[in-house]
Design a protein around this motif. Sequence first.
Motif, PDB file in Angstrom:
ATOM      1  N   PHE A 114      50.923  28.251  29.866  1.00 50.79           N
ATOM      2  CA  PHE A 114      49.776  27.395  29.514  1.00 50.79           C
ATOM      3  C   PHE A 114      48.442  28.010  29.942  1.00 50.79           C
ATOM      4  CE2 PHE A 114      53.440  24.633  29.525  1.00 50.79           C
ATOM      5  CZ  PHE A 114      53.214  23.776  28.456  1.00 50.79           C
ATOM      6  N   ASP A 115      48.460  29.249  30.437  1.00 51.51           N
ATOM      7  CA  ASP A 115      47.226  29.909  30.902  1.00 51.51           C
ATOM      8  C   ASP A 115      46.253  30.085  29.734  1.00 51.51           C
ATOM      9  OD1 ASP A 115      45.387  32.067  31.937  1.00 51.51           O
ATOM     10  OD2 ASP A 115      46.735  31.805  33.665  1.00 51.51           O
ATOM     11  N   LEU A 116      44.970  30.031  30.028  1.00 48.29           N
ATOM     12  CA  LEU A 116      43.956  30.160  28.968  1.00 48.29           C
ATOM     13  C   LEU A 116      43.758  31.613  28.546  1.00 48.29           C
ATOM     14  CD1 LEU A 116      41.337  27.558  30.273  1.00 48.29           C
ATOM     15  CD2 LEU A 116      42.954  27.298  28.381  1.00 48.29           C
ATOM     16  N   ASP A 117      44.186  32.538  29.403  1.00 46.54           N
ATOM     17  CA  ASP A 117      44.015  33.961  29.092  1.00 46.54           C
ATOM     18  C   ASP A 117      45.252  34.456  28.312  1.00 46.54           C
ATOM     19  OD1 ASP A 117      43.921  36.696  29.034  1.00 46.54           O
ATOM     20  OD2 ASP A 117      43.324  36.956  31.130  1.00 46.54           O
ATOM     21  N   SER A 155      48.133  33.378  17.896  1.00 43.87           N
ATOM     22  CA  SER A 155      48.907  34.211  18.838  1.00 43.87           C
ATOM     23  C   SER A 155      49.010  35.629  18.284  1.00 43.87           C
ATOM     24  CB  SER A 155      50.328  33.663  19.008  1.00 43.87           C
ATOM     25  OG  SER A 155      50.317  32.369  19.553  1.00 43.87           O
TER      26      SER A 155
END
Length: 663
Positions: free
Chosen positions: A29-32, A75
Amino acid sequence: MACVLEAPLRMSVLSEVTASSRHYVDRLFDLDPQKVLQGVIDMKNAVIGNNKQKANLIVLGAVPRLLYLLQQETSSTELRTECAVVLGSLAMGTENNVKSLLDCHIIPALLQGLLSPDLKFIEACLRCLRTIFISPVTPEDLLYTDATVISHLMGLLSRSRYTQEYICQIFSHCCKGPDHQTILFNRGAVQSIAHLLVSTSYKVRMQALKCFSVLAFENPQVSMTLVNVSVDGELLPQIFVKMLQRDKPIEMQLTSAKCLTSMCRAGAIRTDDPCIVLKTLPCLVRMCSKDRLLEERVEGAETLAYLIETDVELQRMASITDHLIVMLADYFKYPSSVSAITDIKRLDHDLKHAHELRQAAFKLYASLGANDEDIRKKIIETENMMDRIVNGLSESSIKVRLAAVRCLHSLSRSVQQLRTSFQDHAVWKPLMKVLQNAPNEILVVASSTLCNLLLEFSPSKEPILESGAIELLCSLTQSENLALRVNGIWALMNMAFQAEQKIKSDILRGLSTEQLFQLLSDSDVNVLMKTLGLLRNLLSTRPHIDHIMSTHGKQIMQAVTLILEGEHNIEVKEQTLCILANIADGTTAKELIMTNDDILQKIKYYMSHSNAKLQLAAMFCISNLIWNEEEGSQERQDKLRDMGIVDILHKLSQSSDPNLCDK
């Protein structure tokens, strides 16, 4: 959508969830995007070969997030590919893992992924789909819900050797039955897959071969097509023959033999073709030897049983190849010595699957003994054979019971064995037990076997009668299953042949008049013919004829009228007239014909019929009615003379048919 396992498993797994497992999911779930990609790669490395870790991640909700990332246009291709790889790894765990993935609608997501232009991503999606589809918990129909999917997969076959291997594997696992075969055939599977049989990759060749073995199984349309397909100037049967040579891997030999077997059974290759007689049959016999692995011996024997099932020459040939009949006896002594298998895991596996060997041996013995008396004798003389069959009838595995009954049925066709081995081992006892409570497929074969055990020369007939067989057989005649109705009435017919009056009365009582009429109006001609055969056997010998007609005469005459007036074939009408001839042979029973003008007119009509068989049968009736030595013969002759029967007889005496003329 949330993806959960069954509650008990979830609780036990949750208690073991570690902080590090949660950490893997959190990173998704990381934004990076770069950190997400690294998180997926780390997750991939963590789950390889670790079922506990796989279960933890599924419970923590990794699957919906991975599927979301896989489907996002934003993605990167690398991220989407890594997600497909991780999902494929999760699918390689337990069946519960696969169920969880299916609950999250993984298949539509992966199929969507196949529309991508990127080959590496397509391969990862196909590899994951392959893993999911080969799981026993995945319904095959999921592949066929969207009509465009199969065509798209055919189109991807040319992309790489990996797409070829995975797609062929998906097809061979998802092709179950004629509907699936037809879909794949109509979408061009034969042409698309044929050239893969000469691929440089062994895995591709093998998966293409497996595809053909499931496409051709019990399918004449596919089999007839395969015979004429050629690759690089060589016909497919020739390619299959090359693949079953001894220097090829066993798996390849077996699968090629299965292809050729299906083509032969479908009539696409003759049973006396050298590729069957000199190549396929010997190859399958080789697979039965005890130095082969358990599953190879099972598959070899079952395929050989199917190949020779209906052809007596192939049965004879197989029976004298490599001492096959004796070799099969080893299937019952498995594993014979623990020392022979040093691998404990293998031993454990084989002990759990030893019943499959027994099932395969019974099946092959049944095929071998289907026609030839000498082969049956050899089978029965094989050590402890009858004991093995008797034991097989009470095994817990339904498949072994069915195969044992089939084997018994095959051997019960022998008059010699019915009189000897069957009697020595009181085979009827376990057979009657099987008939008390079994699924229909076993009942059908067991009741067929009982028909043979009830033939008049069988010593088992008496004890079977005493054990309550009449009631059992009468109940079978009421079955909705056609084969069971036929067998029930057939067995009763055999039972009534030359039987005592008491047995005949018990049969009529057990059947009831209502049921008899039901059987005589059955839509199946087999049921009708066997019921008429039963009536004919019941109405034999004068005292019996008179007794039965005194109690059931009205109903029987009604039934006879019904059939002679109905739309029935020659055989049915002939059998019915023969019943009338038997009634006419009774002392008092014949009056039921003489006082029935309708029946007399029908006999007269059939004397002038265009079919000689019916004319002969009608004349038997007349001949029995006018017999000089019997009381009242003069009155009967006068009545028939008044009806114009003598004129017809004069005409028939000029007939060109010698039988009619003599009569």
